[in-house]
Design an enzyme around this catalytic site. Structure first.
Site, PDB file in Angstrom:
ATOM      1  N   GLN A 161     107.732   3.721  19.288  1.00 35.13           N
ATOM      2  CA  GLN A 161     107.229   5.084  19.460  1.00 35.13           C
ATOM      3  C   GLN A 161     108.162   5.883  20.357  1.00 35.13           C
ATOM      4  O   GLN A 161     108.517   7.027  20.054  1.00 35.13           O
ATOM      5  CB  GLN A 161     105.812   5.066  20.039  1.00 35.13           C
ATOM      6  CG  GLN A 161     104.741   4.649  19.059  1.00 35.13           C
ATOM      7  CD  GLN A 161     103.366   4.608  19.704  1.00 35.13           C
ATOM      8  OE1 GLN A 161     103.229   4.528  20.931  1.00 35.13           O
ATOM      9  NE2 GLN A 161     102.326   4.658  18.887  1.00 35.13           N
ATOM     10  N   MET A 210      96.151  -1.407  19.098  1.00 38.37           N
ATOM     11  CA  MET A 210      97.001  -0.286  19.522  1.00 38.37           C
ATOM     12  C   MET A 210      96.181   0.775  20.283  1.00 38.37           C
ATOM     13  O   MET A 210      96.028   1.889  19.826  1.00 38.37           O
ATOM     14  CB  MET A 210      97.661   0.336  18.289  1.00 38.37           C
ATOM     15  CG  MET A 210      98.519  -0.638  17.505  1.00 38.37           C
ATOM     16  SD  MET A 210      98.990  -0.053  15.871  1.00 38.37           S
ATOM     17  CE  MET A 210      97.461  -0.322  14.936  1.00 38.37           C
ATOM     18  N   CYS A 222      92.448  10.333  20.877  1.00 38.76           N
ATOM     19  CA  CYS A 222      93.106   9.059  21.133  1.00 38.76           C
ATOM     20  C   CYS A 222      91.976   8.079  21.371  1.00 38.76           C
ATOM     21  O   CYS A 222      91.021   8.385  22.099  1.00 38.76           O
ATOM     22  CB  CYS A 222      94.021   9.135  22.346  1.00 38.76           C
ATOM     23  SG  CYS A 222      94.729   7.545  22.817  1.00 38.76           S
ATOM     24  N   THR A 223      92.058   6.915  20.762  1.00 32.17           N
ATOM     25  CA  THR A 223      90.910   6.012  20.775  1.00 32.17           C
ATOM     26  C   THR A 223      90.629   5.422  22.150  1.00 32.17           C
ATOM     27  O   THR A 223      89.585   4.801  22.342  1.00 32.17           O
ATOM     28  CB  THR A 223      91.077   4.887  19.736  1.00 32.17           C
ATOM     29  OG1 THR A 223      92.358   4.264  19.903  1.00 32.17           O
ATOM     30  CG2 THR A 223      90.975   5.447  18.325  1.00 32.17           C
ATOM     31  N   GLU A 224      91.533   5.636  23.118  1.00 34.30           N
ATOM     32  CA  GLU A 224      91.264   5.182  24.495  1.00 34.30           C
ATOM     33  C   GLU A 224      90.554   6.230  25.351  1.00 34.30           C
ATOM     34  O   GLU A 224      89.994   5.887  26.399  1.00 34.30           O
ATOM     35  CB  GLU A 224      92.571   4.788  25.207  1.00 34.30           C
ATOM     36  CG  GLU A 224      93.149   3.459  24.794  1.00 34.30           C
ATOM     37  CD  GLU A 224      93.990   3.539  23.543  1.00 34.30           C
ATOM     38  OE1 GLU A 224      94.300   2.479  22.969  1.00 34.30           O
ATOM     39  OE2 GLU A 224      94.335   4.671  23.123  1.00 34.30           O
ATOM     40  N   THR A 279      93.562   3.664  15.572  1.00 35.11           N
ATOM     41  CA  THR A 279      94.338   4.503  16.479  1.00 35.11           C
ATOM     42  C   THR A 279      94.606   5.816  15.770  1.00 35.11           C
ATOM     43  O   THR A 279      94.814   5.839  14.553  1.00 35.11           O
ATOM     44  CB  THR A 279      95.672   3.826  16.868  1.00 35.11           C
ATOM     45  OG1 THR A 279      96.574   4.818  17.363  1.00 35.11           O
ATOM     46  CG2 THR A 279      96.329   3.158  15.668  1.00 35.11           C
ATOM     47  N   ASN A 280      94.596   6.910  16.525  1.00 36.18           N
ATOM     48  CA  ASN A 280      94.926   8.208  15.938  1.00 36.18           C
ATOM     49  C   ASN A 280      96.420   8.346  15.671  1.00 36.18           C
ATOM     50  O   ASN A 280      96.840   8.749  14.585  1.00 36.18           O
ATOM     51  CB  ASN A 280      94.472   9.340  16.863  1.00 36.18           C
ATOM     52  CG  ASN A 280      92.974   9.527  16.900  1.00 36.18           C
ATOM     53  OD1 ASN A 280      92.411  10.294  16.139  1.00 36.18           O
ATOM     54  ND2 ASN A 280      92.308   8.829  17.815  1.00 36.18           N
ATOM     55  N   THR A 281      97.240   8.000  16.670  1.00 36.87           N
ATOM     56  CA  THR A 281      98.679   8.244  16.585  1.00 36.87           C
ATOM     57  C   THR A 281      99.320   7.587  15.376  1.00 36.87           C
ATOM     58  O   THR A 281     100.142   8.190  14.679  1.00 36.87           O
ATOM     59  CB  THR A 281      99.377   7.763  17.875  1.00 36.87           C
ATOM     60  OG1 THR A 281      98.900   8.542  18.989  1.00 36.87           O
ATOM     61  CG2 THR A 281     100.883   7.916  17.772  1.00 36.87           C
TER      62      THR A 281
END
Length: 232
Positions: A52, A10, A197-199, A83-85
């Site tokens: 989402q 994700m 955000c991990t991206e 993932t943060n979200t």
């Protein structure tokens, strides 16, 4: 060494960063041919992204809780959600597993406090920046003052994540826009900025700005390495 459970996919672009950082951390600590013991479950992100947009967090919680149970069944001694979200559904996941869940917000807050940071900017998806499951945890549990970008900037940050970074694209103009937003947060009093955000670490890093950055992927991975090597 404990077995690290990863709930990833994700997006898979950022899960690669977790896998690399954790294995590099184990190698640095133990040397030789050592690598991490990992149980990874990578979900299909498409249905989750759709949920989402629809705001169906209950179904997302059901999907990830099922995946988390499979990670535990594969032998994981503890779990990370990559993932943060999706930490919005962390309480739902915790109720379904018997192993510890290492919360990315806790790891990040502890890193900030160790470095003397009390007021911090937050970049992430609109869900992470605008809802209270993440910034509220930092505020209520750790006493941090969390600043978020202005509305138009939040939309840009969110759109770049989903339309570019989750698809493996890094554009120079988006990097410049992110850096301008980071500078704006610093001018408002942020002593550092969370790449929440991990991206985002795929697009900007500490070499790009004088504002101190805290990359949640790296922080979370470092916590996993520490926990995996900690004596029972």
């Amino acid at each position: 060494m404990k077995t690290i459970g990863l709930l990833g996919g994700m997006s898979w672009e950022s899960t690669i960063g977790y896998y690399r950082a954790i294995n590099e951390g184990i190698k640095a600590r133990l040397g030789g041919f050592h690598s991490a013991k990992i149980a990874l479950y990578s979900v299909d992100f498409e249905p989750i992204e759709t949920l989402q947009r629809c705001g169906d967090w209950q179904q997302m919680g059901d999907l990830l809780a099922d995946a988390a149970r499979k990670v535990e069944a594969a032998g994981a001694d503890f779990l990370l959600i990559c993932t943060n979200t999706m930490h919005k559904v962390a309480p739902r996941i915790e109720r379904e597993i018997s192993v510890p869940l290492l919360h990315i917000g806790d790891a990040t807050a502890e890193a900030l406090i160790r470095n003397g940071i009390r007021t911090v900017g937050l970049l992430g998806t609109a869900f992470t920046m605008e809802q209270d499951f993440y910034k509220g945890r930092l505020r209520d549990n750790y006493g941090l003052n969390v600043l978020i970008p202005e509305k138009q900037d939040r939309r840009l940050v969110h759109d770049v994540i989903f339309n570019e970074l989750c698809l493996g694209r890094q554009k120079a103009e988006s990097r410049r826009a992110y850096l301008d937003i980071i500078e704006a947060l610093a001018k408002r009093g942020a002593e550092a900025v969370i790449l929440g955000c991990t991206e985002i670490g795929m697009l900007v890093n500490q070499d790009d700005t004088g504002v101190r950055l805290f990359d949640t992927t790296k922080i979370h991975a470092e916590q996993a390495v520490d926990y995996a090597l900690r004596e029972a």
